[in-house]
Design a protein around this motif. Structure first.
Motif, PDB file in Angstrom:
ATOM      1  N   VAL A 160       0.843  -1.203   0.000  1.00 16.65           N
ATOM      2  CA  VAL A 160       0.000   0.000   0.000  1.00 16.65           C
ATOM      3  C   VAL A 160       0.878   1.253   0.000  1.00 16.65           C
ATOM      4  O   VAL A 160       0.693   2.158  -0.834  1.00 16.65           O
ATOM      5  N   THR A 163       2.822   1.613  -3.313  1.00 16.73           N
ATOM      6  CA  THR A 163       1.998   1.993  -4.464  1.00 16.73           C
ATOM      7  C   THR A 163       1.606   3.462  -4.377  1.00 16.73           C
ATOM      8  O   THR A 163       1.581   4.156  -5.399  1.00 16.73           O
ATOM      9  N   VAL A 164       1.310   3.932  -3.158  1.00 12.80           N
ATOM     10  CA  VAL A 164       1.031   5.365  -3.009  1.00 12.80           C
ATOM     11  C   VAL A 164       2.241   6.171  -3.489  1.00 12.80           C
ATOM     12  O   VAL A 164       2.115   7.138  -4.253  1.00 12.80           O
ATOM     13  N   PHE A 167       2.449   6.217  -7.246  1.00 10.01           N
ATOM     14  CA  PHE A 167       1.525   7.115  -7.932  1.00 10.01           C
ATOM     15  C   PHE A 167       1.937   8.565  -7.766  1.00 10.01           C
ATOM     16  O   PHE A 167       1.664   9.389  -8.642  1.00 10.01           O
ATOM     17  N   PHE A 168       2.619   8.885  -6.657  1.00  9.67           N
ATOM     18  CA  PHE A 168       3.167  10.237  -6.550  1.00  9.67           C
ATOM     19  C   PHE A 168       4.240  10.463  -7.618  1.00  9.67           C
ATOM     20  O   PHE A 168       4.280  11.520  -8.253  1.00  9.67           O
TER      21      PHE A 168
ATOM     22  N   LEU B  17      -6.243   9.356  -2.088  1.00 15.28           N
ATOM     23  CA  LEU B  17      -5.296   9.482  -0.982  1.00 15.28           C
ATOM     24  C   LEU B  17      -6.028   9.556   0.351  1.00 15.28           C
ATOM     25  O   LEU B  17      -5.653   8.902   1.335  1.00 15.28           O
ATOM     26  N   ILE B  20      -7.272   6.173   1.429  1.00 12.69           N
ATOM     27  CA  ILE B  20      -6.226   5.316   1.996  1.00 12.69           C
ATOM     28  C   ILE B  20      -5.885   5.758   3.408  1.00 12.69           C
ATOM     29  O   ILE B  20      -5.706   4.945   4.319  1.00 12.69           O
ATOM     30  N   THR B  29      -9.063   0.477   1.384  1.00 11.18           N
ATOM     31  CA  THR B  29      -7.705   0.926   1.077  1.00 11.18           C
ATOM     32  C   THR B  29      -7.334   0.577  -0.359  1.00 11.18           C
ATOM     33  O   THR B  29      -6.784   1.399  -1.095  1.00 11.18           O
ATOM     34  N   LEU B  33      -6.483   2.935  -3.607  1.00 11.39           N
ATOM     35  CA  LEU B  33      -5.329   2.829  -4.518  1.00 11.39           C
ATOM     36  C   LEU B  33      -5.771   2.975  -5.968  1.00 11.39           C
ATOM     37  O   LEU B  33      -5.155   3.697  -6.748  1.00 11.39           O
TER      38      LEU B  33
END
Lengths: 487, 111
Positions: A160, A163-164, A167-168, B17, B20, B29, B33
């Motif tokens: 998680v 992956t965040v 994507f940033f 965001l 999440i 969550t 994504l």
């Protein structure tokens, strides 16, 4: 050609392994060592080809502005060599322990190695994102490979957060593409200084947040201790030694190339992040009772050291950061292999239960001691040398706070490593009397010998000047742009 | 016109965001994504937009739209799909052990 092969060979190995497995285990036994050795040699060859001058590989013969290009320069060469040695050691360790049985592991392993080489070599921002995601997926899979509940949870958390972060990075790449209509890194670097400041700030913010999440710098570090401590030993060594270094490489590359001239305040942000993760990582590590978690938090702190070096933004700073990355790979891979092996043998990771380990596992504990001394920074080991250069770089840049943090962090790290070592050397009973097998001891001894040699080498050979040259070359973005775009 | 599309993309990204960061349910969550991914992809797709543009095919009349972002988007969709697939597989594994996907009840690893 050699640059492309450094990616293609491990990638096709990952593809061939399941096919070989279909035809029985004999082929696998025959070819797996060849694949591991081949990937190692090719990565080193790619590193060697780029060390002196820029080595380029154009895909499909398209010029850099139109197609994807692979670039190897001094900076990527050093990191390629780091990746080759780190992957090689962890491959050896796993192969020695498990043989060819768990073939799925090797598929993921070679996928990881191929995509790491890709990230280190590519000269295209979107291509970098793609390779980055392949290696992140492989890393998530490796973390949860053992399928124990800790590993699954740590893998999910890592996924998680990672992956965040991804994507940033993608968002940053999208902004850069909108602003310039190109994704070639050299072309981007050429057009960034003419851009309005607000655009640059948005792109820089996305990139720094993304790469810090992937590297596990302090405010974004939650996943790192879980992932690095829950994985199996070989994977922990690989993750701490190599995988975070690839994120650090991307951070160095992107920040120098894009924002070196255009937005120097990025480096202040990186310095602050570095100081935070240094202090936070060390303070958290000193509270841990689990030896692998302690080492994982220590990794957070060491990333802080490296980021401080990057944040100086000078040739000395970059050189010290690169040198420390290399040293940290040796030290932390060695520490994870020795500590992980010891924990596996006595079936506990609690430090208090390891009383008197020295009297039963002399070789491993001695190797652990040398490596721990190196990471604390006892002269004349390699950890001392690179920390010394980091302090020199931050004093040269007149950021005394960073220098103070470096020294203070070293004191905290000394306190908790001494706590571990004192438990090891206190007399105690209750372990089965058998020394670890020879090959593991050899790997541990090799790591500690490398630590001693790299600590002494700067006195006899101009190895530090070599690193400074790498740093100043990485700072010289004009050369990079000219080398990529004009060929 | 194009400003609104940019704002929408970033708004969608921020919704993902927020999902999440705030939701304690593992499935939400994962949904967050995918929403984040969509936001980033929307931004890339709008980058290729040309007002009154025509498809970039050879007998071309007028200015063509930029076809590059669509190739990027396709690649990024594949990556996002594999990320989500792996995430869901791991969520299933977690669910088998705890019989719940609520993060507050899953306190296996200490902070």
């Amino acid at each position: 050609m050699i640059l492309t092969l450094a990616v293609i060979f491990p990638l096709s190995s990952a593809f061939v392994i399941p096919l070989l497995h279909l035809y029985g285990s004999r082929g696998l036994r025959l070819f797996l060592p060849i694949m591991g050795l081949g990937a190692f040699v090719l990565t080193l060859a790619a590193a060697a080809s780029g060390f002196g001058d820029y080595a380029l590989a154009f895909f499909g013969g398209w010029p850099a502005r139109l197609g994807v290009v692979f670039v190897a320069d001094g900076l990527s060469s050093v990191f390629l060599a780091l990746a080759a040695f780190g992957c090689g050691a962890s491959f050896l360790y796993f192969y020695e322990q498990m043989g060819t049985g768990p073939w799925r592991f090797y598929v993921i392993f070679f996928l990881l190695q191929a995509s790491m080489n890709g990230v280190l070599l590519t000269g295209d921002l979107f291509n970098m994102f793609v390779f980055y995601e392949i290696f992140s997926l492989a890393a998530y899979l490796l973390v949860s490979y053992s399928l124990t509940w800790q590993a699954v949870e740590a893998g999910l958390k890592y996924l998680v957060m990672g992956t965040v972060g991804a994507f940033f990075i993608l968002l940053g790449a999208a902004y850069a593409f909108i602003a310039t209509k190109t994704l070639n890194m050299a072309a981007l670097a050429a057009s960034f200084p003419q851009m309005p400041k607000a655009t640059l700030i948005v792109i820089a913010a996305c990139m720094v947040v993304g790469f810090s999440l992937k590297a596990g710098a302090f405010p974004f570090h939650f996943w790192l201790p879980d992932a690095h401590s829950s994985a199996i030993t070989a994977v922990s060594a690989l993750l701490s030694g190599v995988v975070v270094k690839v994120s650090i490489y991307s951070l160095i590359r992107v920040s120098l190339l894009f924002f070196g001239d255009a937005l120097p305040s990025v480096f202040d942000v990186i310095t602050v992040l570095g100081v935070l993760s240094l202090l936070g990582g060390h303070l958290m590590a000193s509270r841990q009772q689990d030896i692998k978690r302690l080492l994982a938090y220590s990794t957070v702190a060491q990333i802080g050291y490296i980021m401080i070096g990057v944040g100086m933004g000078t040739a000395t700073g970059i050189a010290a950061a690169v040198f420390h990355s290399f040293n940290h790979m040796l030290m932390k891979s060695g520490l994870f292999i020795t500590a992980g092996r010891l924990a596996e043998e006595i079936k506990t990771r609690n430090i208090q239960d390891m009383k008197g380990l020295y009297y039963h596992r002399r070789g491993m504990v001695l190797a652990f001691t040398v490596l721990a001394a190196a990471i604390v920074g006892v002269p004349p080991l390699n950890g001392f040398m690179s920390k010394w250069y980091l302090v020199v770089a931050s004093v040269e840049k007149r950021s005394f706070l960073a220098a103070l943090a470096l020294v203070f962090g070293t004191v905290i790290s000394a306190s908790y490593y001494i706590r571990v070592l004192s438990v090891f050397y206190t007399p105690g009973e209750g372990f089965s009397e058998h020394e670890s097998r020879r090959p593991v001891l050899a790997i541990a001894a090799l790591f500690s010998a490398c630590c001693v040699v790299l600590g002494l080498l700067p006195f006899f050979t101009p190895i530090w000047e070599l690193f400074v040259e790498v740093g100043s070359k990485a700072l010289n973005t004009k050369d990079y742009i000219a080398a990529v775009l004009l060929k | 016109m194009i400003k609104i599309s940019y704002a929408t993309a970033i708004f969608v990204f921020c919704i993902g965001l927020y999902t999440i960061l705030s939701k304690r349910n593992l499935f939400k969550t994962v949904i967050g994504l995918t929403i984040m991914e969509s936001g980033a992809l929307m931004l890339i797709v709008t980058a290729g937009y040309v007002h009154g543009g025509v498809p970039p095919l050879i007998p071309m009349e007028g200015q063509a739209v930029n076809p590059l972002p669509h190739a990027f988007t396709l690649t990024a969709i594949v990556i996002g799909a594999s990320d989500v697939a792996l995430a869901l597989a791991l969520v299933i594994k977690v669910h088998r052990r705890y019989k719940t996907v609520d993060l507050d009840k899953i306190r296996g690893l200490k902070e």
